[in-house]
Write an enzyme that holds these catalytic residues in place. Structure first.
Site, mmCIF file in Angstrom:
data_model
loop_
_atom_site.group_PDB
_atom_site.id
_atom_site.type_symbol
_atom_site.label_atom_id
_atom_site.label_comp_id
_atom_site.label_asym_id
_atom_site.label_seq_id
_atom_site.Cartn_x
_atom_site.Cartn_y
_atom_site.Cartn_z
ATOM 1 N N GLU A 155 -1.339 2.245 12.618
ATOM 2 C CA GLU A 155 -2.155 1.310 11.854
ATOM 3 C C GLU A 155 -1.510 -0.070 11.924
ATOM 4 O O GLU A 155 -0.312 -0.224 11.780
ATOM 5 C CB GLU A 155 -2.284 1.771 10.401
ATOM 6 C CG GLU A 155 -3.112 3.037 10.267
ATOM 7 C CD GLU A 155 -3.469 3.354 8.828
ATOM 8 O OE1 GLU A 155 -3.790 2.414 8.071
ATOM 9 O OE2 GLU A 155 -3.430 4.536 8.459
ATOM 10 N N CYS A 263 -1.184 9.635 7.901
ATOM 11 C CA CYS A 263 -0.797 10.641 8.898
ATOM 12 C C CYS A 263 0.442 11.446 8.519
ATOM 13 O O CYS A 263 0.371 12.668 8.367
ATOM 14 C CB CYS A 263 -0.572 9.962 10.256
ATOM 15 S SG CYS A 263 -2.056 9.248 10.970
#
Length: 435
Positions: A155, A263
């Site tokens: 990200e 994640c």
């Protein structure tokens, strides 16, 4: 190639936009009509650097479209990617695969020609087998292959990672599927991105193993940071000293407040639960989970210790709320247990984040939100740096000190030098470095 991307969350939208930018015809599908209408207007539901421009450019060129109608998109596609969410299931930590399986059934019913159905979502080992079974059960005459193609996107740097991947993992032993996936990723040929073809279950495990290893690496250096503080060593120099060993490497050796995000927490939990289901003990992964949870909870105590152990009635300014910079993602962000701990200790909390405050309000509605770092510091007894946004790396320290009630800074990301902070008259504490 014609591609259908089922799911317009982080993975689906970034992947769909990047595939379209390669020159493929991409249809992004989502059940959320409001989200699809917003995307058609160019409104992006997540923050990711340059994603808005990428979507706008490829939508204007006619390569990227959005719809709620899955059947038409799937019937015409060469490859259908499942990119729906797989959050931790409440109560047991397993990955919730209900969205994946629902998508598989819908895709199965819509198949009209040979199609590669690709699990892009992060899923436990064996999920592809179940996806194949569900499609076959839904449409016995369908001509298809199921492949695994896990994503490895950071990200804040997702588009760069997609365009310049370390590797592309494709889990399939079907020759037709290999040819289709080779064409899908052919535009990356000039970038010399290696495509690793494996069995499907191997590809599924590669994703979980990679994330668990990186999470372990972060947790390891955080524990070394704790030891460094006790013995008078500098964890940044320790990390550099070990990271120069090519067998170890320098990445993910930055001590901090613990890992978070969409994640690492859920994937390490899911891997651990999968191992338990197969009567395998992953002691290192289990220890990583425990140590990281404990660390995030301990950060409020660290702030309290700097202020003499008492926070009741004190005002604490918090800089940075998202789990990392260049994203608005608040999922399992270290700021959440930190702030909740500060409140439990009786402190008043005010906070500022350049991008993430809208999302943060959903998680932390009771704190005060500020317009910038200087308002956040105003009359604060301590200022805590939680996320290493670039905007926080060059603060006007003289002005910060003037704004604060007491010049105390707790830097959980080590973005300032202790000697510099001391020269400006701050009481300064950081991670794994002598005060």
């Amino acid at each position: 190639m014609k591609i259908a991307m089922v799911g317009t969350g982080y993975v689906g939208l970034v992947s769909g936009a990047c595939f379209a930018d390669f020159g493929h015809q991409v249809v992004c599908v989502d059940k959320d009509a409001g989200k699809i209408e917003a995307l058609k207007r160019g409104k992006i539901p997540i923050y990711e650097t340059d994603l808005d421009k990428l979507v706008e450019t490829n939508a204007a060129a006619g390569r990227l479209t959005f719809t709620t109608e899955l059947a038409g998109a799937v019937a015409d596609a060469d490859a259908v990617f499942i990119a729906v969410g797989t959050p931790s299931r409440r109560g047991d930590g397993h990955a919730d695969l209900s969205y994946v399986y629902a998508a598989a059934k819908e895709i199965g019913a819509a198949l009209k020609k040979f199609t590669v159905v690709v699990t892009k979502s992060t899923v436990p080992v064996g999920t592809g087998d179940e996806v194949e079974r569900l499609i076959r059960e839904t449409n016995p005459d369908a001509d298809f292959a199921v492949a695994s193609n896990p994503e490895f996107l950071r990200e804040g740097a997702a588009i760069q990672d997609f365009r310049h991947p370390d590797r592309i993992v494709v889990g399939t032993e079907d020759d037709r599927a290999k040819r289709v996936m080779g064409e899908v990723y052919r535009p990356l040929y000039l970038n010399q991105a290696p495509i690793l073809y494996t069995a499907r279950r191997t590809a599924e495990l590669i994703k979980y193993a990679a994330n668990a290893f990186l999470a372990t690496k972060i947790t390891f250096i955080n524990e070394i940071a704790d030891l460094s503080e006790r013995v008078g060593a500098n964890v940044q120099e320790v990390a550099r000293g070990i990271g120069l060993d090519n067998r170890i490497g320098t990445k993910f050796l930055h001590a901090g407040a613990g890992y978070g995000g969409s994640c690492f927490p859920k994937d390490t939990r899911a891997l651990f639960k999968t191992a338990l289901d197969h009567d395998v003990q992953l002691k290192i992964v289990e220890a990583t989970l425990t140590a990281n949870d404990n660390r995030k909870r301990a950060m409020a105590r660290k702030v309290a210790n700097v202020l003499g152990g008492e926070l009741r009635g004190k005002t604490i300014g918090v800089l940075g709320l998202t789990f990392k910079p260049d994203t608005d993602d608040m999922r399992e962000a270290p700021s959440i247990p930190l702030i909740n701990g500060l409140i439990d200790f009786g402190a008043k909390v005010r906070a500022y984040d350049p991008i993430g405050m809208e999302q943060a309000r959903k998680e932390l509605p009771e704190i005060e939100y500020c317009k910038d770092a200087y308002e956040c510091a105003r009359q604060a007894d301590a200022l805590v740096i939680v996320t290493e946004w670039r905007q926080f790396r060059a603060l006007d320290l003289k002005r910060i000190k003037q704004e604060m009630k007491h010049p105390v800074v707790v830097d959980l990301r080590n973005i300032y030098r202790p000697d510099e902070m001391a020269a400006h008259g701050f009481t300064y504490d950081s991670i794994g470095r002598p005060r």
